[in-house]
Design an enzyme around this catalytic site. Sequence first.
Site, PDB file in Angstrom:
ATOM      1  N   SER A 212       0.802  -1.223   0.000  1.00 33.73           N
ATOM      2  CA  SER A 212       0.000   0.000   0.000  1.00 33.73           C
ATOM      3  C   SER A 212       0.833   1.271   0.000  1.00 33.73           C
ATOM      4  CB  SER A 212      -0.950   0.015   1.204  1.00 33.73           C
ATOM      5  OG  SER A 212      -0.223   0.133   2.411  1.00 33.73           O
ATOM      6  N   LYS A 261       0.444   4.469   6.759  1.00 30.59           N
ATOM      7  CA  LYS A 261      -0.046   5.337   5.684  1.00 30.59           C
ATOM      8  C   LYS A 261       0.594   6.709   5.823  1.00 30.59           C
ATOM      9  CE  LYS A 261      -3.060   2.069   4.658  1.00 30.59           C
ATOM     10  NZ  LYS A 261      -2.834   1.161   3.508  1.00 30.59           N
TER      11      LYS A 261
END
Length: 351
Positions: A212, A261
Amino acid sequence: MEAQRSIRDCWLAVNLSGLVPGMGQCYGGQWAKGLLVAGIFFGMVSHALWSLLAAEGNTVRAFWLLGAAGLVYLLNIWDAFATAGRPLYPLGNRQQGQDVWYGVFLSQILPGLGHLYLNQAVAGALFLAVGVGLSLMANQQPVLMPLSCTVWSIAGYHAYRSAPMNPGRDYSRSRQMLMVVVVSGLLLRLGIGSLPMWVDQAVMQCIVPSESMVPTLQINDRIFVSRDRLYQPQTGDIVVFKVPPEAIALVDAEPDDLFVKRVIGLPGQQIEVHDQQVWVNQIPLAESYLSAPTDYQWGPEFVPSNAYFVLGDNRNESGDSHIWGFLPQANIIGKAYKIYWPAGRVRSLQR
């Protein structure tokens, strides 16, 4: 008489240098050498810790420095033996059968070894079983670590007191040095044993589980995460956080999973995604770290107070805020600041 005063016990020197590199040389009267050895050793260790933990440090260099420091430590012990002058009993007291400080030295390596050398099998087996057993248990129960360190120190003290003494020698000075060795050894073991806990309170280690954050982070990259209760995320920071409850079903996560993230929106900012671009307060966000443009639309929405909008750098393959919503501040563990392994990918994540 003057020559007799210059004699130092080589195994006491070894004990001292085993605790603090260079201390045995100082005991042998060579202060310049002792301070040089101490400076080199602690300089290497300090630089190695900086290289390992600092964002700008090189992890590979840290391992080389720790290896070099270990070699200096071993050479320091060998040199302390030679520096002390003519050893009193280099391989044991032939008259008494044992050398008192050699027994203490063996007990510093492993509790009970000194007693076995002194032909005290029962005491040696007891100290060995209790000392090693507590050390293994302390790995699972850190509260036992001080007790384990105390047993190791007591083993050295007891080995000294159990050794046969020469009635013709004055041991008052030797007993004073015994307390130096025992107390210093206890403090050293407590410090080294507590170091992992101190580091863990300030820095967390994580392994990147997914793609990701590609290309910034690859699968199986090992990263350091700074733990700071006063940390306030800024736009562009890479953060590690506990998965929010809303994300568990939407991205097939487990409650104990950790996500990594990038912070895109701060509390109170308006976030919108359209035309392959992220807009913050209607201003396009420059994102040089992306390898592909964003191919979805989202918002506009305002980031709530005490929450953040986070996205993965692999923008189109990331289960992030555009799927499950805003990230509560309470879920954030800290800021990822360094890739420390693999060797070829060591780099700072600071912006």
